[in-house]
Design a protein around this motif. Sequence first.
Motif, PDB file in Angstrom:
ATOM      1  N   THR A 197      -1.923  -4.154  -7.565  1.00  0.00           N
ATOM      2  CA  THR A 197      -2.605  -3.603  -6.395  1.00  0.00           C
ATOM      3  C   THR A 197      -3.885  -2.899  -6.828  1.00  0.00           C
ATOM      4  O   THR A 197      -3.872  -2.162  -7.813  1.00  0.00           O
ATOM      5  N   PRO A 198      -4.987  -3.114  -6.122  1.00  0.00           N
ATOM      6  CA  PRO A 198      -6.252  -2.462  -6.494  1.00  0.00           C
ATOM      7  C   PRO A 198      -6.123  -0.938  -6.488  1.00  0.00           C
ATOM      8  O   PRO A 198      -5.475  -0.367  -5.608  1.00  0.00           O
ATOM      9  N   THR A 199      -6.739  -0.278  -7.448  1.00  0.00           N
ATOM     10  CA  THR A 199      -6.608   1.168  -7.571  1.00  0.00           C
ATOM     11  C   THR A 199      -7.240   1.921  -6.408  1.00  0.00           C
ATOM     12  O   THR A 199      -6.868   3.057  -6.151  1.00  0.00           O
ATOM     13  N   ARG A 200      -8.135   1.301  -5.685  1.00  0.00           N
ATOM     14  CA  ARG A 200      -8.744   1.992  -4.551  1.00  0.00           C
ATOM     15  C   ARG A 200      -7.703   2.362  -3.505  1.00  0.00           C
ATOM     16  O   ARG A 200      -7.867   3.322  -2.751  1.00  0.00           O
ATOM     17  N   LEU A 201      -6.590   1.634  -3.444  1.00  0.00           N
ATOM     18  CA  LEU A 201      -5.550   1.944  -2.473  1.00  0.00           C
ATOM     19  C   LEU A 201      -4.747   3.186  -2.871  1.00  0.00           C
ATOM     20  O   LEU A 201      -4.034   3.749  -2.047  1.00  0.00           O
ATOM     21  N   TRP A 228      -5.910   6.043  -3.411  1.00  0.00           N
ATOM     22  CA  TRP A 228      -6.500   7.252  -2.872  1.00  0.00           C
ATOM     23  C   TRP A 228      -6.605   7.268  -1.355  1.00  0.00           C
ATOM     24  O   TRP A 228      -6.935   8.294  -0.777  1.00  0.00           O
ATOM     25  N   ARG A 229      -6.337   6.153  -0.704  1.00  0.00           N
ATOM     26  CA  ARG A 229      -6.373   6.112   0.765  1.00  0.00           C
ATOM     27  C   ARG A 229      -4.959   6.220   1.311  1.00  0.00           C
ATOM     28  O   ARG A 229      -4.082   5.461   0.923  1.00  0.00           O
ATOM     29  N   HIS A 232       0.835  -1.201   0.000  1.00  0.00           N
ATOM     30  CA  HIS A 232       0.000   0.000   0.000  1.00  0.00           C
ATOM     31  C   HIS A 232       0.872   1.255   0.000  1.00  0.00           C
ATOM     32  O   HIS A 232       0.621   2.198  -0.758  1.00  0.00           O
ATOM     33  N   TYR A 274       0.948   4.020  -3.005  1.00  0.00           N
ATOM     34  CA  TYR A 274       0.564   5.383  -2.657  1.00  0.00           C
ATOM     35  C   TYR A 274       1.685   6.368  -2.961  1.00  0.00           C
ATOM     36  O   TYR A 274       1.453   7.418  -3.560  1.00  0.00           O
TER      37      TYR A 274
END
Length: 71
Positions: free
Chosen positions: A57-61, A63-64, A23, A27
């Motif tokens: 890695t999933p793209t949702r990670l 933005w977090r 992550h 990021y």
Amino acid sequence: MSRRKRESVEKSGVEAVSDDIKHMIVYEWAHYTISMDELARKYGLTWDQVYEIIKNTPTRLLWRRPKEKVR
């Protein structure tokens, strides 16, 4: 080394990396001007491992914000 064997070795290397580190790598790559070479040196990985982590890695990670580690 055959391609299949090389891919299995690389995947096993990536699987050994914790999800928190993955992550942070994704990021940092997305939000800062840091190259995959610099990330590989920073986390003690190869360029190919960093590439596989970013690619899978999933793209949702992206933005977090990852949790900050307490040292």
